[in-house]
Motif scaffolding. Structure first.
Motif, PDB file in Angstrom:
ATOM      1  N   PHE A  72      45.540  23.534 -20.496  1.00 46.55           N
ATOM      2  CA  PHE A  72      46.189  23.410 -21.795  1.00 46.55           C
ATOM      3  C   PHE A  72      45.507  22.334 -22.639  1.00 46.55           C
ATOM      4  O   PHE A  72      45.314  22.504 -23.836  1.00 46.55           O
ATOM      5  CB  PHE A  72      47.674  23.081 -21.624  1.00 46.55           C
ATOM      6  CG  PHE A  72      48.414  23.020 -22.910  1.00 46.55           C
ATOM      7  CD1 PHE A  72      48.704  24.184 -23.608  1.00 46.55           C
ATOM      8  CD2 PHE A  72      48.816  21.820 -23.434  1.00 46.55           C
ATOM      9  CE1 PHE A  72      49.384  24.140 -24.814  1.00 46.55           C
ATOM     10  CE2 PHE A  72      49.500  21.754 -24.627  1.00 46.55           C
ATOM     11  CZ  PHE A  72      49.781  22.921 -25.323  1.00 46.55           C
ATOM     12  N   LYS A  73      45.113  21.258 -21.983  1.00 51.13           N
ATOM     13  CA  LYS A  73      44.422  20.190 -22.700  1.00 51.13           C
ATOM     14  C   LYS A  73      43.077  20.667 -23.254  1.00 51.13           C
ATOM     15  O   LYS A  73      42.718  20.367 -24.383  1.00 51.13           O
ATOM     16  CB  LYS A  73      44.210  18.994 -21.771  1.00 51.13           C
ATOM     17  CG  LYS A  73      43.546  17.824 -22.421  1.00 51.13           C
ATOM     18  CD  LYS A  73      43.337  16.685 -21.443  1.00 51.13           C
ATOM     19  CE  LYS A  73      42.497  15.606 -22.092  1.00 51.13           C
ATOM     20  NZ  LYS A  73      42.053  14.614 -21.142  1.00 51.13           N
ATOM     21  N   VAL A  74      42.344  21.426 -22.458  1.00 51.37           N
ATOM     22  CA  VAL A  74      41.015  21.869 -22.869  1.00 51.37           C
ATOM     23  C   VAL A  74      41.078  23.028 -23.870  1.00 51.37           C
ATOM     24  O   VAL A  74      40.383  23.022 -24.878  1.00 51.37           O
ATOM     25  CB  VAL A  74      40.167  22.284 -21.635  1.00 51.37           C
ATOM     26  CG1 VAL A  74      38.873  22.940 -22.055  1.00 51.37           C
ATOM     27  CG2 VAL A  74      39.878  21.067 -20.778  1.00 51.37           C
ATOM     28  N   PHE A  75      41.938  24.007 -23.608  1.00 49.66           N
ATOM     29  CA  PHE A  75      41.942  25.216 -24.428  1.00 49.66           C
ATOM     30  C   PHE A  75      43.118  25.306 -25.396  1.00 49.66           C
ATOM     31  O   PHE A  75      43.010  25.927 -26.437  1.00 49.66           O
ATOM     32  CB  PHE A  75      41.944  26.465 -23.537  1.00 49.66           C
ATOM     33  CG  PHE A  75      40.741  26.556 -22.654  1.00 49.66           C
ATOM     34  CD1 PHE A  75      39.491  26.803 -23.191  1.00 49.66           C
ATOM     35  CD2 PHE A  75      40.850  26.374 -21.291  1.00 49.66           C
ATOM     36  CE1 PHE A  75      38.374  26.889 -22.380  1.00 49.66           C
ATOM     37  CE2 PHE A  75      39.739  26.456 -20.466  1.00 49.66           C
ATOM     38  CZ  PHE A  75      38.501  26.712 -21.011  1.00 49.66           C
ATOM     39  N   GLY A  76      44.233  24.700 -25.067  1.00 52.22           N
ATOM     40  CA  GLY A  76      45.435  24.878 -25.859  1.00 52.22           C
ATOM     41  C   GLY A  76      45.592  23.932 -27.024  1.00 52.22           C
ATOM     42  O   GLY A  76      46.286  24.230 -27.981  1.00 52.22           O
ATOM     43  N   LEU A  77      44.971  22.778 -26.966  1.00 48.08           N
ATOM     44  CA  LEU A  77      45.150  21.789 -28.025  1.00 48.08           C
ATOM     45  C   LEU A  77      44.065  21.853 -29.083  1.00 48.08           C
ATOM     46  O   LEU A  77      44.085  21.077 -30.030  1.00 48.08           O
ATOM     47  CB  LEU A  77      45.189  20.376 -27.431  1.00 48.08           C
ATOM     48  CG  LEU A  77      46.407  20.057 -26.576  1.00 48.08           C
ATOM     49  CD1 LEU A  77      46.302  18.650 -26.013  1.00 48.08           C
ATOM     50  CD2 LEU A  77      47.697  20.209 -27.352  1.00 48.08           C
TER      51      LEU A  77
END
Length: 108
Positions: A72-77
């Motif tokens: 989530f940190k790499v792709f979601g934000l």
């Protein structure tokens, strides 16, 4: 400054994505090894009546939560980052051309 900013931004993004995929590969390899060990121990009857308790599911489950957070940190934000960059640029009255260059650098 435009090219320097774009280059740093792209390099950081690639490094983050590479870090996630490294994390994913390590997760798969270690949990596959742990599963093999658990199955071997279970075949010897060392676990007793409940071979699939917290000892079996704990590591993949908790580590999996950490992996999801990393994803989530790499792709979601990334959308949040884009919006925040645009907001700060508008505050600083930077040109629309520079904003367009940053938008395009995300896909290069």
């Amino acid at each position: 400054m435009n090219k320097e900013y774009k280059q740093k931004h792209v390099l950081k993004r690639v490094k983050d994505i590479k870090g996630f995929y490294t994390h994913l590969v390590v997760y798969i390899l270690i949990n596959a090894l742990l599963t093999i060990v658990h199955l071997w121990i279970d075949s010897k009857g060392y676990y007793g009546e409940n071979p699939y308790g917290i000892n079996y599911w704990g590591t993949p489950l908790l580590w999996g939560v950490g992996l999801l957070i990393h994803a989530f940190k790499v792709f979601g934000l990334s959308n949040w980052e884009d919006r925040k960059i645009k907001e700060l640029m508008e505050k600083d009255n930077l040109t629309a051309e520079y904003q367009k260059e940053i938008d395009e650098s995300r896909w290069e």
